[in-house]
Design a protein around this motif. Sequence first.
Motif, PDB file in Angstrom:
ATOM      1  N   THR A 105       0.865  -1.189   0.000  1.00  0.00           N
ATOM      2  CA  THR A 105       0.000   0.000   0.000  1.00  0.00           C
ATOM      3  C   THR A 105       0.900   1.237   0.000  1.00  0.00           C
ATOM      4  OG1 THR A 105      -0.113  -0.184   2.414  1.00  0.00           O
ATOM      5  CG2 THR A 105      -1.943  -1.133   1.175  1.00  0.00           C
ATOM      6  N   ALA A 106       1.374   1.625  -1.167  1.00  0.00           N
ATOM      7  CA  ALA A 106       2.404   2.665  -1.274  1.00  0.00           C
ATOM      8  C   ALA A 106       1.997   4.006  -0.668  1.00  0.00           C
ATOM      9  CB  ALA A 106       2.814   2.862  -2.728  1.00  0.00           C
ATOM     10  N   GLY A 107       0.767   4.413  -0.863  1.00  0.00           N
ATOM     11  CA  GLY A 107       0.330   5.698  -0.302  1.00  0.00           C
ATOM     12  C   GLY A 107       1.193   6.850  -0.761  1.00  0.00           C
ATOM     13  N   PHE A 149      -2.945   0.113   5.952  1.00  0.00           N
ATOM     14  CA  PHE A 149      -4.327   0.169   5.472  1.00  0.00           C
ATOM     15  C   PHE A 149      -4.997   1.500   5.753  1.00  0.00           C
ATOM     16  CE2 PHE A 149      -3.625  -4.376   6.515  1.00  0.00           C
ATOM     17  CZ  PHE A 149      -3.730  -4.877   5.230  1.00  0.00           C
ATOM     18  N   GLY A 150      -5.955   1.849   4.887  1.00  0.00           N
ATOM     19  CA  GLY A 150      -6.762   3.041   5.124  1.00  0.00           C
ATOM     20  C   GLY A 150      -6.831   3.940   3.915  1.00  0.00           C
ATOM     21  N   PHE A 151      -6.845   5.241   4.186  1.00  0.00           N
ATOM     22  CA  PHE A 151      -7.000   6.272   3.168  1.00  0.00           C
ATOM     23  C   PHE A 151      -5.643   6.815   2.747  1.00  0.00           C
ATOM     24  CE2 PHE A 151     -10.669   6.616   6.073  1.00  0.00           C
ATOM     25  CZ  PHE A 151     -11.712   6.408   5.183  1.00  0.00           C
ATOM     26  N   PHE A 192     -10.341   3.557  -0.636  1.00  0.00           N
ATOM     27  CA  PHE A 192      -9.571   3.061   0.509  1.00  0.00           C
ATOM     28  C   PHE A 192      -9.481   1.544   0.451  1.00  0.00           C
ATOM     29  CE2 PHE A 192     -13.975   3.789   1.573  1.00  0.00           C
ATOM     30  CZ  PHE A 192     -14.386   2.589   2.140  1.00  0.00           C
ATOM     31  N   THR A 193      -8.591   0.986   1.238  1.00  0.00           N
ATOM     32  CA  THR A 193      -8.432  -0.462   1.294  1.00  0.00           C
ATOM     33  C   THR A 193      -9.658  -1.079   1.952  1.00  0.00           C
ATOM     34  OG1 THR A 193      -7.196  -0.209   3.363  1.00  0.00           O
ATOM     35  CG2 THR A 193      -5.915  -0.459   1.351  1.00  0.00           C
TER      36      THR A 193
END
Length: 135
Positions: free
Chosen positions: A29-31, A101-103, A112-113
Motif C-alpha cells: 500500500t504505497a500511499g 491500510f486506510g486512506f 480506501f483499502t
Amino acid sequence: MPNHVNALTLAHRFLRENIKEGSFCIDATAGRGGDTLLLAELVGETGHVLAFDIQQEAVESTRTRLGQAGLAHRAEVLQESHHRMKHYVEPESVDGIVFNFGFLPGGDHGIFTTPATSSPALEQGMELLKVGGVM
C-alpha cells in the motif's frame, strides 16, 4: 526533546531490525511513499522494492518521493491492487512486506483499502515470504 512512540515508529523500528542490504521487499500500500522510501533505503544498492497502490496520485507521489531521495532505481511502483501481488512475484521470494491500510493521506477518502482485496493480499503475502521473512 521526548521520544514519540506510535505504531508507525514501532513498525519502522521493526523494519530497520529485519530488512537488510540485498533484501527484496514489497510495499503493498504505497500511499505517499513513506514506507516505500524506508524500504528502498534499507535494501541498499543490491536490493529491490516493489510497491503497489490503486490510486494514480499515490503512485506519482511515491515515485516523486523516491526520485527526490535519489532512490528511484531501487523501487518499482505499480498502479495495481495489492491482491494481485502474486502475479508479479514468485512464492517464497520476498524478505519483507509492508501494509498500511486506510486512506491516502490528503487524497480521496472515497477510495480506501477494504477486506475484499486486503484479506486475499495478506494471504498471498504469507505465500510470497521467504522462510524467516517478515510482514
